[in-house]
Write an enzyme that holds these catalytic residues in place. Structure first.
Site, short mmCIF file in Angstrom:
data_model
loop_
_atom_site.label_atom_id
_atom_site.label_comp_id
_atom_site.label_asym_id
_atom_site.label_seq_id
_atom_site.Cartn_x
_atom_site.Cartn_y
_atom_site.Cartn_z
N CYS A 152 -58.21 13.38 -50.58
CA CYS A 152 -56.99 13.27 -49.79
C CYS A 152 -56.63 11.80 -49.60
CB CYS A 152 -57.13 13.97 -48.44
SG CYS A 152 -58.47 13.34 -47.42
N CYS A 212 -60.70 10.74 -46.26
CA CYS A 212 -59.51 10.36 -47.03
C CYS A 212 -59.58 8.92 -47.51
CB CYS A 212 -58.25 10.55 -46.18
SG CYS A 212 -57.84 12.28 -45.97
#
Lengths: 233, 305
Positions: free
Chosen positions: B202, B121
């Site tokens: 993400c 992420c």
């Protein structure tokens, strides 16, 4: 058995792949090279031998097969700042560091060694330079550095890390021991030193002081035209 | 009798001549056959289709295989379970012996599955019209990953490939340009890989756009504008940071307040993303300054010490 990491897995595929990558995509200007032969010459430098008995000249055939011209004014020497050098050199387009030559490109970031009385690579462990100097990887880079220096010409640049522990110009070091002594004075017009500190890093060394001063003095004594600047933007 | 002798000699001469001609013909046929049979593998069979773009990269297999091993061994050992040989075979099967104007997403499905891997992420870095700069940045700052820094992108970057129905099934001479047909092996590959790269993102994602091009920094026709923007998952991605980079000393065609950026922002806000836009994001600008150290924009910070 040895203290260092073993041979990189899939070494042959990586070296041959990098060789073709270089001649087909990275720098097709070097022309046709026989990548299988280059791999064989590379391997034969160190297999079937005591891994502490490998000398730079064992890589002579490898170097002969992978050598190509280094354009004048594009040589970039460095110490302790590989990531910066990579983006600075811009994949060989702005400068051509050792890692941007074919012979440097195929070996960068890899590890390897053989063993006596066996044609196999040792994937378990390899000797560190502390354990023995004449190991396969150390001798490779010594030979590559010597060759790179011998074939450099015009204005040469040296990028040093002003935040490095122990000084920007390390002694012993590759630049000090294998590159400077092998520069061909007649081919070099000027040596430009850049001392760059890590962003927000300490300013340990600069032009005119400590190890950089040692370097400047050494080069001037050898008869080179030397300039130096700090924190090259 | 002279006539008979004459005709015998003529016959002899004719036989000789015919013999020589037959020999010559046989020689020519032999040479032609030999050259046809022993011609190098890059000879275009007269049946291979001809296109306008460069052909398949020579030694494609060695390059792709080498890059795959390099990636999983020397760069991201966490991916040690990837089978590079299988990955290469699945790439080859996607296009070999096929008409290069008929490539579909299904052709690449096995490759996509074998080669995809999770992306940490906050590290995804998208880009449009900033190819050189964005990759120089990720080379020196490994906190960010562009598509070309993932296994799939890394193997395929700057390489080209296409097939042909006739042997040997790979066309090394030429490949179709997008203008010749859209469903060509390269275009289909990059569209699919871009879609998956966006889907995998993400946290906070970044995008580097070019504020010095006349046509606008954000274009709906670009891969970023047409595919990546719409495949970001609002349940996974919280924010989009835009880095609008202008060439040092170059035209300042657009900034964060520009038209196309406003359009991008509204598209993203509609999909529930929070947006932050920054003109000339400093760490990247420092990289640009390497090539323009004397420009006023490149003077070291004068206000912070």
């Amino acid at each position: 058995k040895w203290k260092g990491e073993g041979t990189t897995q899939n070494l042959e595929n990586i070296v041959i792949g990098r060789c073709y990558d270089y001649i087909r995509i990275v720098n097709p200007a070097v022309g046709e090279k026989n990548c299988s032969q280059i791999w064989e010459a590379f391997k034969n430098a160190f297999i079937n031998k005591d891994p502490c008995s490998i000398l730079p000249k064992d890589y002579e055939l490898f170097i002969n097969l992978s050598l190509h011209t280094i354009p004048p004014n594009k040589s970039l020497f460095w110490e302790n700042n590989q990531l910066l050098v990579n983006s600075f050199a811009d994949r060989g387009r702005r400068y051509m560091s050792l890692g941007d030559t074919l012979f440097g490109f195929v070996g960068d970031f890899l590890n390897w060694c053989g063993q006596a009385d066996s044609p196999g690579l040792d994937y378990e462990s390899c000797p560190t330079t502390m354990e023995c100097e004449n190991n396969a990887v150390e001798s490779f880079w010594r030979m590559a550095s010597i060759t790179y220096a011998q074939h450099s010409s015009g204005v040469i640049h040296v990028l040093l890390n002003g935040s490095a522990d122990g000084g920007a110009y390390p002694q012993p070091g590759f630049f000090a021991d294998y590159e400077i002594p092998n520069l061909e004075k007649g081919k070099i017009s000027q040596i430009v030193i850049w001392v760059v500190d890590d962003i927000e890093g300490p300013d340990i060394d600069s032009c005119g002081v400590h190890s950089v001063k040692t370097l400047q003095t050494r080069l001037k004594t050898l008869g080179y035209d030397v300039t130096c600047s700090d924190n090259n933007k | 009798m002279p006539l008979q002798q004459g005709s015998a000699r003529t016959r002899q001469r004719t036989v000789l001549l015919v013999g020589i001609v037959v020999l010559l013909v046989a020689l020519v046929v032999a040479v032609v056959l030999a050259s046809l049979l022993t011609h190098g593998r890059h000879e275009v069979s007269p049946k291979m289709l001809k296109w306008k773009d460069r052909g398949t990269t020579k030694n494609l297999q060695e390059v792709v295989l080498g890059r795959c091993y390099n990636y999983i061994t020397a760069q991201y050992p966490e991916l040690g379970d990837k089978d590079c040989l299988k990955i290469w075979e699945s790439l080859k099967d996607a296009f070999i012996y096929k008409n290069p104007c008929n490539i579909t997403a299904e052709d690449y499905q096995p490759l996509m599955e074998l080669a995809s891997h999770p992306i940490p992420c906050n590290k995804s870095l998208f880009w449009s019209k900033t190819n050189d700069l964005v990759h120089r940045y990720t080379k020196s700052n490994q906190n960010f990953l562009t598509l070309e820094d993932t296994l799939l992108g890394y193997m395929a970057d700057r390489v080209s490939w296409c097939g042909d129905p006739s042997a040997p099934g790979i066309n090394y001479e030429s490949c179709p340009k997008r203008s010749e047909c859209e469903s060509n092996p390269g275009s289909v590959f990059w569209k699919m890989a871009s879609k998956m790269f966006a889907e995998a993102a993400c946290g906070v994602v970044q995008v580097m756009l070019n504020g010095s091009i006349e046509a606008g920094a954000f274009r709906s026709s670009s891969i970023f504008g047409s595919i990546e923007v719409f495949n970001l998952n609002p349940d996974k991605v919280s924010e989009v940071h835009i880095w609008l980079m202008q060439d040092i000393g170059g035209p300042q065609s657009e900034s964060c307040s520009g038209h196309s950026i406003q359009r991008l922002i509204s598209i993203l806000e509609e999909r529930n993303f929070k947006i932050v836009c920054e003109d000339n994001y400093r760490p990247v600008q420092l990289l640009q300054c390497v090539q323009n150290p004397d420009h006023t924009d490149c003077r070291l910070c004068t206000n912070s010490t």
